[in-house]
Motif scaffolding. Structure first.
Motif, PDB file in Angstrom:
ATOM      1  N   HIS A 143       0.972  -1.147   0.014  1.00  0.00           N
ATOM      2  CA  HIS A 143       0.137  -0.132   0.115  1.00  0.00           C
ATOM      3  C   HIS A 143       0.856   1.324   0.093  1.00  0.00           C
ATOM      4  O   HIS A 143       0.270   2.320  -0.520  1.00  0.00           O
ATOM      5  N   LEU A 144       2.038   1.352   0.629  1.00  0.00           N
ATOM      6  CA  LEU A 144       2.966   2.448   0.874  1.00  0.00           C
ATOM      7  C   LEU A 144       3.306   2.638  -0.634  1.00  0.00           C
ATOM      8  O   LEU A 144       3.462   3.677  -1.048  1.00  0.00           O
ATOM      9  N   TYR A 145       3.580   1.690  -1.463  1.00  0.00           N
ATOM     10  CA  TYR A 145       4.317   1.838  -2.774  1.00  0.00           C
ATOM     11  C   TYR A 145       3.484   1.700  -3.924  1.00  0.00           C
ATOM     12  O   TYR A 145       3.468   1.893  -5.162  1.00  0.00           O
ATOM     13  N   ARG A 146       1.923   1.550  -3.506  1.00  0.00           N
ATOM     14  CA  ARG A 146       0.754   1.441  -4.512  1.00  0.00           C
ATOM     15  C   ARG A 146       1.233   0.335  -5.307  1.00  0.00           C
ATOM     16  O   ARG A 146       1.094   0.591  -6.798  1.00  0.00           O
ATOM     17  N   VAL A 147       1.485  -0.734  -4.892  1.00  0.00           N
ATOM     18  CA  VAL A 147       1.807  -2.077  -5.688  1.00  0.00           C
ATOM     19  C   VAL A 147       0.320  -2.575  -6.109  1.00  0.00           C
ATOM     20  O   VAL A 147      -0.370  -2.900  -5.050  1.00  0.00           O
ATOM     21  N   GLY A 148       0.220  -2.946  -7.253  1.00  0.00           N
ATOM     22  CA  GLY A 148      -1.085  -3.659  -7.608  1.00  0.00           C
ATOM     23  C   GLY A 148      -1.363  -4.893  -7.990  1.00  0.00           C
ATOM     24  O   GLY A 148       0.253  -5.507  -8.188  1.00  0.00           O
ATOM     25  N   THR A 149      -2.214  -5.490  -8.321  1.00  0.00           N
ATOM     26  CA  THR A 149      -2.449  -6.853  -8.915  1.00  0.00           C
ATOM     27  C   THR A 149      -3.200  -6.698 -10.359  1.00  0.00           C
ATOM     28  O   THR A 149      -4.222  -5.973 -10.549  1.00  0.00           O
ATOM     29  N   SER A 150      -2.582  -7.502 -11.421  1.00  0.00           N
ATOM     30  CA  SER A 150      -3.336  -7.560 -12.453  1.00  0.00           C
ATOM     31  C   SER A 150      -3.732  -9.022 -12.610  1.00  0.00           C
ATOM     32  O   SER A 150      -3.100  -9.859 -12.233  1.00  0.00           O
ATOM     33  N   LYS A 151      -4.974  -8.852 -13.506  1.00  0.00           N
ATOM     34  CA  LYS A 151      -5.366 -10.494 -13.973  1.00  0.00           C
ATOM     35  C   LYS A 151      -4.370 -10.877 -14.888  1.00  0.00           C
ATOM     36  O   LYS A 151      -5.050 -12.173 -15.083  1.00  0.00           O
ATOM     37  N   LYS A 152      -3.785  -9.870 -15.734  1.00  0.00           N
ATOM     38  CA  LYS A 152      -2.663 -10.772 -16.682  1.00  0.00           C
ATOM     39  C   LYS A 152      -1.973 -11.953 -15.986  1.00  0.00           C
ATOM     40  O   LYS A 152      -1.324 -11.923 -15.201  1.00  0.00           O
ATOM     41  N   TRP A 153      -2.168 -12.898 -17.057  1.00  0.00           N
ATOM     42  CA  TRP A 153      -1.145 -14.117 -16.469  1.00  0.00           C
ATOM     43  C   TRP A 153      -1.679 -14.715 -15.284  1.00  0.00           C
ATOM     44  O   TRP A 153      -1.118 -15.300 -14.725  1.00  0.00           O
ATOM     45  N   SER A 154      -3.156 -14.692 -15.156  1.00  0.00           N
ATOM     46  CA  SER A 154      -3.766 -15.161 -14.173  1.00  0.00           C
ATOM     47  C   SER A 154      -3.339 -14.861 -12.696  1.00  0.00           C
ATOM     48  O   SER A 154      -3.279 -15.547 -11.756  1.00  0.00           O
ATOM     49  N   GLY A 155      -2.640 -13.488 -12.637  1.00  0.00           N
ATOM     50  CA  GLY A 155      -2.182 -12.940 -11.548  1.00  0.00           C
ATOM     51  C   GLY A 155      -0.818 -12.463 -11.498  1.00  0.00           C
ATOM     52  O   GLY A 155       0.089 -13.108 -11.624  1.00  0.00           O
ATOM     53  N   SER A 156      -0.449 -11.272 -11.430  1.00  0.00           N
ATOM     54  CA  SER A 156       0.763 -10.510 -11.714  1.00  0.00           C
ATOM     55  C   SER A 156       0.750  -9.248 -10.867  1.00  0.00           C
ATOM     56  O   SER A 156      -0.292  -9.000 -10.477  1.00  0.00           O
ATOM     57  N   THR A 157       1.868  -8.975 -10.860  1.00  0.00           N
ATOM     58  CA  THR A 157       2.442  -7.405 -10.044  1.00  0.00           C
ATOM     59  C   THR A 157       2.260  -6.375 -10.882  1.00  0.00           C
ATOM     60  O   THR A 157       3.058  -6.398 -12.158  1.00  0.00           O
ATOM     61  N   VAL A 158       1.673  -5.255 -10.362  1.00  0.00           N
ATOM     62  CA  VAL A 158       1.904  -4.029 -10.957  1.00  0.00           C
ATOM     63  C   VAL A 158       2.631  -2.970 -10.160  1.00  0.00           C
ATOM     64  O   VAL A 158       2.371  -2.595  -9.320  1.00  0.00           O
ATOM     65  N   TYR A 159       3.695  -2.527 -10.623  1.00  0.00           N
ATOM     66  CA  TYR A 159       4.542  -1.474 -10.405  1.00  0.00           C
ATOM     67  C   TYR A 159       4.124  -0.331 -10.852  1.00  0.00           C
ATOM     68  O   TYR A 159       4.527   0.293 -11.951  1.00  0.00           O
ATOM     69  N   TRP A 160       3.309   0.710  -9.981  1.00  0.00           N
ATOM     70  CA  TRP A 160       2.970   1.770 -10.575  1.00  0.00           C
ATOM     71  C   TRP A 160       4.065   2.907 -10.396  1.00  0.00           C
ATOM     72  O   TRP A 160       4.479   3.018  -9.417  1.00  0.00           O
ATOM     73  N   GLN A 161       4.257   3.685 -11.474  1.00  0.00           N
ATOM     74  CA  GLN A 161       5.211   4.928 -11.448  1.00  0.00           C
ATOM     75  C   GLN A 161       4.201   6.190 -11.300  1.00  0.00           C
ATOM     76  O   GLN A 161       3.701   6.498 -12.042  1.00  0.00           O
ATOM     77  N   ILE A 162       4.482   6.666 -10.146  1.00  0.00           N
ATOM     78  CA  ILE A 162       3.697   7.813  -9.619  1.00  0.00           C
ATOM     79  C   ILE A 162       4.520   8.864  -9.270  1.00  0.00           C
ATOM     80  O   ILE A 162       5.589   8.696  -8.336  1.00  0.00           O
ATOM     81  N   ASP A 163       4.349   9.953  -9.857  1.00  0.00           N
ATOM     82  CA  ASP A 163       5.436  11.249  -9.716  1.00  0.00           C
ATOM     83  C   ASP A 163       4.998  11.859  -8.397  1.00  0.00           C
ATOM     84  O   ASP A 163       4.214  11.595  -7.631  1.00  0.00           O
ATOM     85  N   ARG A 164       5.846  12.880  -8.210  1.00  0.00           N
ATOM     86  CA  ARG A 164       5.621  13.751  -6.818  1.00  0.00           C
ATOM     87  C   ARG A 164       4.437  14.283  -6.680  1.00  0.00           C
ATOM     88  O   ARG A 164       3.981  14.744  -5.657  1.00  0.00           O
ATOM     89  N   GLN A 165       3.728  14.593  -7.952  1.00  0.00           N
ATOM     90  CA  GLN A 165       2.612  15.355  -7.918  1.00  0.00           C
ATOM     91  C   GLN A 165       1.276  14.367  -7.870  1.00  0.00           C
ATOM     92  O   GLN A 165       0.174  14.842  -7.745  1.00  0.00           O
ATOM     93  N   GLY A 166       1.597  13.111  -7.635  1.00  0.00           N
ATOM     94  CA  GLY A 166       0.761  12.273  -7.479  1.00  0.00           C
ATOM     95  C   GLY A 166       0.141  11.697  -8.901  1.00  0.00           C
ATOM     96  O   GLY A 166      -0.876  11.035  -8.960  1.00  0.00           O
ATOM     97  N   ASN A 167       0.789  12.093 -10.161  1.00  0.00           N
ATOM     98  CA  ASN A 167       0.202  11.565 -11.241  1.00  0.00           C
ATOM     99  C   ASN A 167       0.559  10.286 -11.653  1.00  0.00           C
ATOM    100  O   ASN A 167       1.838   9.926 -11.180  1.00  0.00           O
ATOM    101  N   VAL A 168      -0.166   9.372 -12.392  1.00  0.00           N
ATOM    102  CA  VAL A 168       0.326   8.000 -12.530  1.00  0.00           C
ATOM    103  C   VAL A 168       0.904   8.030 -14.338  1.00  0.00           C
ATOM    104  O   VAL A 168       0.024   8.535 -14.904  1.00  0.00           O
ATOM    105  N   ARG A 169       2.065   7.831 -13.957  1.00  0.00           N
ATOM    106  CA  ARG A 169       3.000   7.850 -15.410  1.00  0.00           C
ATOM    107  C   ARG A 169       2.617   6.517 -16.049  1.00  0.00           C
ATOM    108  O   ARG A 169       2.074   6.572 -17.289  1.00  0.00           O
ATOM    109  N   THR A 170       2.716   5.608 -15.554  1.00  0.00           N
ATOM    110  CA  THR A 170       2.326   4.280 -16.134  1.00  0.00           C
ATOM    111  C   THR A 170       2.521   3.123 -15.066  1.00  0.00           C
ATOM    112  O   THR A 170       2.803   3.389 -13.932  1.00  0.00           O
ATOM    113  N   GLY A 171       2.411   1.953 -15.486  1.00  0.00           N
ATOM    114  CA  GLY A 171       2.508   0.931 -14.533  1.00  0.00           C
ATOM    115  C   GLY A 171       2.978  -0.398 -15.270  1.00  0.00           C
ATOM    116  O   GLY A 171       2.757  -0.818 -16.471  1.00  0.00           O
ATOM    117  N   LYS A 172       4.237  -1.005 -14.633  1.00  0.00           N
ATOM    118  CA  LYS A 172       5.080  -2.041 -15.224  1.00  0.00           C
ATOM    119  C   LYS A 172       4.520  -3.431 -14.711  1.00  0.00           C
ATOM    120  O   LYS A 172       4.187  -3.661 -13.415  1.00  0.00           O
TER     121      LYS A 172
END
Length: 341
Positions: free
Chosen positions: A129-158
């Motif tokens: 929750h601190l790093y805003r790490v998410g879960t994706s349904k892709k590949w029946s469950g995978s990790t999403v590393y959200w890139q969020i800038d200092r202003q709180g804008n979501v750039r993308t997610g790996k």
């Protein structure tokens, strides 16, 4: 902005080939001619595995090995074309609501399952929750590393797939990595990456910064060494652009490269020195690593996890005797650290 005539092909789904040297699939990026006059053979390009494979055959190498192309009147200079001045398009963002919807379903997230067995569920959930790490349904469950800038804008997610038992990335039969903006098929998406964890900077103005390569390492190191604010570049050649580093202005920074990457990161020191109040590069791993560990290119997280935690010991006991988990649940038992007794 400098525009080059010969450049590595921009990533599109299915664009990466098998490397002609190491043979691994979907890790080889070909060079292309932006003017569309030359079609290079499929061995002209670079392998993603720059430490283990190191294959990089450039257009310059190709022309040197095929001088008749120039002798026959083809004016294919090795030099880059002249800079063309044009304004950069604005950075694209992803809706925060989409990011927030992924911050759940951790029981189907292999990385969460692995870390929960080491750090415990509560601590793992706190860090996710601190790093805003998410879960994706892709590949029946995978990790999403959200890139969020200092202003709180979501750039993308790996998006990355892990093995829930080993905690390692799943790389066979191929490397399972994607991007949220790619999966959403967003038209004209202008990606400008930022450091993973950048959104934590404003809330920790006095903490020294430690930067690692992988996002997973940042999560693990946050538990073991909370005196630092851990950020990740996303790779050996990740977020080292001036705009990404500029957010560290006036901060004290320690760079923690993986084994084998120290020289590459040392070459980036000048960029940090021009912005940060102090920057050092840690060589602790290089000093204590064995030859075998160097060969495996271990990172700081690998070393931090070498000693079993109480949670890891308990998990192994439950694997050997599943009835132990039933007993713990029925009696409402909790694992307590020795320091708490």
């Amino acid at each position: 902005m400098t525009e080059y005539r010969f450049s590595l092909q921009k990533y599109k789904r299915g664009s990466k080939l098998s490397c002609p040297k190491c043979g691994k699939k979907q890790c080889f990026v070909c060079y292309v001619d932006t003017q569309g006059e030359i079609s290079f053979p499929d061995y002209v390009g670079r392998c993603d595995h720059e430490q283990s494979c190191k294959y990089h055959y450039t257009p310059s190498d190709y022309f040197k090995d095929n001088p008749t192309l120039i002798e026959n009147g083809s004016n294919y200079s090795f030099e880059h074309s002249k800079p063309q001045s044009h304004s950069l398009p604005p950075t694209s963002f992803i809706e925060k609501e989409l990011m927030e919807r992924t911050l759940t379903n951790y029981t189907m997230n292999p990385l969460y399952i692995y870390l929960a067995g080491i750090l415990g569920k509560d601590e793992t959930k706190r860090i996710f929750h601190l790093y805003r790490v998410g879960t994706s349904k892709k590949w029946s469950g995978s990790t999403v590393y959200w890139q969020i800038d200092r202003q709180g804008n979501v750039r993308t997610g790996k998006i990355m797939l892990y093995d829930s038992t080993t905690g390692h990335r799943t790389k066979e039969p191929r490397s399972y990595v994607s991007w949220v903006h790619t999966e959403l098929n967003l038209a004209d998406f202008n990606l400008s990456q930022c450091l993973f964890g950048e959104h934590l900077l404003s809330g920790n103005p006095a903490k020294p910064i430690a930067i690692v390569e992988s996002e997973k390492s940042a999560l693990i190191a946050t538990h073991y060494m909370p005196e630092f604010l851990w950020l990740a570049t996303g790779g050996m050649h990740g977020c080292f652009k001036a705009d990404a580093i500029s957010v560290l202005k006036g901060r004290t920074v320690m760079l923690c490269p993986d084994l084998g990457a120290k020289e590459i990161w040392q070459s980036k020191m000048a960029k940090f020195s021009s912005v940060c109040s102090k920057v050092i590069i840690s060589d602790t791993l290089e000093q204590c690593a064995t030859d075998e560990q160097r060969k495996k290119e271990l990172d700081i997280a690998d070393f931090l996890l070498m000693e079993d935690t109480p949670q890891m010991i308990l998990s192994k006991m439950i694997q050997r005797n599943p009835a132990l988990q039933t007993l713990i649940d029925e009696l409402g038992l909790e694992l307590v650290n020795a320091e708490q007794i």
